[in-house]
Design an enzyme around this catalytic site. Structure first.
Site, PDB file in Angstrom:
ATOM      1  N   ASP A   1      -4.408   5.790  -3.937  1.00 51.39           N
ATOM      2  CA  ASP A   1      -4.826   4.885  -4.803  1.00 51.39           C
ATOM      3  C   ASP A   1      -5.025   5.570  -6.263  1.00 51.39           C
ATOM      4  O   ASP A   1      -4.773   6.679  -6.429  1.00 51.39           O
ATOM      5  CB  ASP A   1      -6.326   4.468  -4.384  1.00 51.39           C
ATOM      6  CG  ASP A   1      -7.337   5.719  -4.196  1.00 51.39           C
ATOM      7  OD1 ASP A   1      -7.552   6.404  -5.112  1.00 51.39           O
ATOM      8  OD2 ASP A   1      -7.920   5.515  -3.125  1.00 51.39           O
TER       9      ASP A   1
ATOM     10  N   ASN B   1      -5.005   5.190   0.916  1.00 52.02           N
ATOM     11  CA  ASN B   1      -4.336   6.420   0.909  1.00 52.02           C
ATOM     12  C   ASN B   1      -3.515   6.530   2.315  1.00 52.02           C
ATOM     13  O   ASN B   1      -4.413   6.492   3.265  1.00 52.02           O
ATOM     14  CB  ASN B   1      -5.148   7.768   0.511  1.00 52.02           C
ATOM     15  CG  ASN B   1      -5.883   7.434  -0.889  1.00 52.02           C
ATOM     16  OD1 ASN B   1      -5.298   7.473  -1.959  1.00 52.02           O
ATOM     17  ND2 ASN B   1      -7.331   7.610  -0.885  1.00 52.02           N
TER      18      ASN B   1
ATOM     19  N   HIS C   1      13.450  15.868   6.876  1.00 49.91           N
ATOM     20  CA  HIS C   1      13.007  15.781   7.948  1.00 49.91           C
ATOM     21  C   HIS C   1      11.364  16.684   7.947  1.00 49.91           C
ATOM     22  O   HIS C   1      11.438  17.736   7.625  1.00 49.91           O
ATOM     23  CB  HIS C   1      13.650  16.079   9.030  1.00 49.91           C
ATOM     24  CG  HIS C   1      12.896  15.908  10.549  1.00 49.91           C
ATOM     25  ND1 HIS C   1      13.497  16.593  11.582  1.00 49.91           N
ATOM     26  CD2 HIS C   1      12.041  14.953  10.921  1.00 49.91           C
ATOM     27  CE1 HIS C   1      12.688  16.229  12.770  1.00 49.91           C
ATOM     28  NE2 HIS C   1      11.989  15.121  12.096  1.00 49.91           N
TER      29      HIS C   1
END
Lengths: 129, 129, 129, 129, 129, 129, 129, 129, 129, 129
Positions: free
Chosen positions: J28, J120, J20
């Protein structure tokens, strides 16, 4: 984190590497394991986790095309034999000695906490395509 | 093979290394684990093994002089709270955020398959002499 | 820390990995050890720890179904022979040369500080179920 | 094999590396050991080997110019205090908390099987020239 | 630091591991060393350290029950032959080719800076008890 | 094999890696060595090899633009001081404590078997172009 | 830094380890290299560095007592043949297939950037004493 | 084998890992290299390979958006300055000390055999999209 | 970063190491891979990346002088057969069992995400000179 | 083999370890990656695999509770922005510089072959219980 399935990191990697005809062993906690296969140790204590828990988790994740168990399991461990009959009804039988001879060529051994006799199975992987 | 107790090789070694005041964490499968402590991964799948199974196995093997849990466990996870009340009735409560801040200083984190909220405990080791 | 039993981390892990029929050697400090088995080095100095101390510690932790010692121990090292007769009365005898030939197939060699001749035993593991 | 002295391979290497003012700790089996020093684990079981056995073995092998122990040892562990008085009569006393603060800067910790309180000493190495 | 004896860390460990009948080779700086034995490299430059320096240091530390040298040493390297005659008067002779065939089974090769022909010896370890 | 020069494999690699202003320490066998620099252990026994042997071998192989020694060497170790005066007449003096503070930033420490006080030097590398 | 000679760290170490009769291969950039020998990769791009550059550097550093090249080099690569005739006039010829069969037993392969056919040589080390 | 370009395995991997703004250093053989960047050692001997050879090979393979060189190169090494003016006409100048301060943050240092002063450049990577 | 071509770091290194006659396998995601070859795992999920994508990327980077595929591909996987006919029209056919027997001698296996039967090829490397 | 999902061994293990609030980056092929996070390199060549392929595969396997992208993606890379709007409509925007500052604290970076700007995303893991 993952949505479900196998949570164990090393085991996840080992399963992802399997190919067609590779062998995976689900083992009780006392099976002697020869050098060769990768061993993932899940055994915490006697009965934790059980053979059935681990077998079920693996069958949900991988394709299995055949299985081999020790013939002795039927007489000596009816609970385990029932689990095998339910999940792998077509599993073939060999002697326990023959089964142990198969271990060195396995790709992966998953050691459970199962503490009952002959609770071992050699799974042969299939492919889904 | 071993007569009983902990069967997991890496965990056995980790327990043997513990000293007085070292901290061991029993964690549910979703606890974020910081760099620092050794991590022994026992999580196979959701609920295998359970928090209670692993906690009981550890308490049988090591001396614990105190314990800390997240206060949120009492309201959010009564089953786990009951386990804790039974095994560690004197465990102190901190907030879940404070508990997470304790993790980086732990010596060992044992990750279980428990999939219920706040099922974590920080154990502080004692000595039997 | 641990409540008792074996405290050595590497040895604890090695014992946890043992399966049915695996061989464990308790060795004096001068036994030549071939490549193959894992070696846990407990030898600190001559006589520390003794063969009997280590043998007793291991027998308390693992199931042993048979044992082999060098026949020469009876004549050459009566103290050690007495220890063996007390703990492993059914141990079979082979020549020291035959005993050394068994070492390469052992899973584990535990080297003690014992500095007396022929103070070695090959233990074959059993299972408690 | 070696004619005598320290037989433990890893410990022999660690001792050979020591220089002037480097610190070596002989520890009971429950001392919490911080990251930093190399740890040589000799602890087999409670009391095997003892603090005195290991201390004597080390003093025979290395030059020690001063030593520090926990002041608590005098009242709480008279047997250990007697060993220290005999071998290291000039050892200085600090509180156990201060002693633990010295551990992170030690070069080497040798963990014994000693299972009695405050049986720890920090040795400072000298040179024989 | 150590009071004396062997100061080299890796070599100290290697010597501590030796058992009865294990072979240790003291080698000139040009001996071809096959895969197999552990190699401790002491060669700094031609003649530093010498064969005699290293041989003397080892003989002071380990028990040797027999030795083998190349027969060619007597004619080709009288200085080295004199050292051998003094320290190991009972050393047996084999051809240089036979001596090289013994190397792969050695446990340890200690490479010196000796730069003279056939300055090699295979030592077989004994035990002091 | 090599025609001459440094024969030690690990040391050869370490010397090949040196650049302008990198520091190399030639140390007696008792100098405490902090974490940080690569350490090449040449110390076999007291006086084997000597400080002068190793210093001469290094100066033949690397370019040195300056050097630092402990001022205490002049009074306490005239033999070593003479070696330094001959090979490194311009070496500057600092206190032994200051010299030790330079060690953590060194790139390489070469430990000799020299067993005499203050026989240490910090060399600063130059370039031949 | 070093005054000259070989500057490559890994290659320096590999050369320092060579003994009498050990084989070193100088290889063009396309030679298939079997498992076994240590490989030092100097190939940057086609022709950088050349076979002649690397061969000359090695011959200046090590003693070579014989050499083997592929007979095909004479007809197929006259430039390389001229280099070989100049530096190793006594090199023997075998077929390229035979040369490749020698590779697995070599101790060291130095891979150059040479991009011309059959530009390979197997050097056999001698000793300077 | 590869059709051309960079043939060095470790360097190929390092170049493939580079991202936007990562820094790559092409270094003469004497530049002191701090801990931090990956170092690929191409230096065989003085002048093999040259700074220009390696720079050209890298510029053909990677996108460079800016470059920094030591201002001293213009006066002290006109040949290298000419190479830089031709390939990297927009390279900025800093003092050699400032350039060395940039090294610790570089991702990669490629060490050449160049043996002339100030023949170093810090390249900053761009992206082709 | 790189201007184009193969971006994967480990694969770039593996390709740079290839020599004449070395074998590279492009494999579907279910091919069982024996011990021996280096394995670069590109398989992300079924069909990502495809066999054709990876084959095309490799053929652009390396010289291939011949290829072998499973004869079964023509009947069982016409799409893959078409890709092979286009890129490797001269590829020879063997049975799938024979193809698998070639894997252990391969230098490199590149595992794709291709999830269709018999989508494997063994490439034999050539040289560009 | 596995029935589906992620097939990459190292990535499977990395995903299994997530907890968690741990952060996973899909990147990229040109994103500079700081030391710290584990990096799984999936980039084969420009566009293989795509950002969308990898993002979709990860979202099917892990629970994500929030996401962060670079604000620049909306104007500079509408195709990628559309993918993000479809899969992660609630993703928050920060500047590209701020996004890069988040990378060092990520647990895992998955590098794709995507060759388009600002492709990204930083995913924050949730738990399914």
């Amino acid at each position: 984190m993952r949505r479900g399935g196998i949570l164990h990191a090393e085991l996840s990697a080992a399963l992802a590497r399997l190919g067609h005809t590779d062998r995976v062993v689900v083992a009780d906690c006392g099976l002697p394991i020869p050098a060769g296969p990768q061993v993932v140790d899940l055994a915490f204590s006697f009965g934790v986790p059980t053979f059935a828990q681990v077998l079920d988790g693996l069958l949900a994740e991988i394709v299995v095309e055949s299985a081999v168990v020790a013939a002795e399991v039927d007489a000596s461990n009816p609970d385990c034999a029932a689990v095998l009959a339910d999940r792998l009804p077509l599993a073939s039988r060999v002697s326990h000695e023959e089964l142990k001879a198969l271990l060195a060529d396995a790709k992966l051994v998953v050691r459970t906490g199962e503490a009952s006799p002959y609770a071992n199975v050699v799974l042969r992987c299939g492919v889904p395509f």
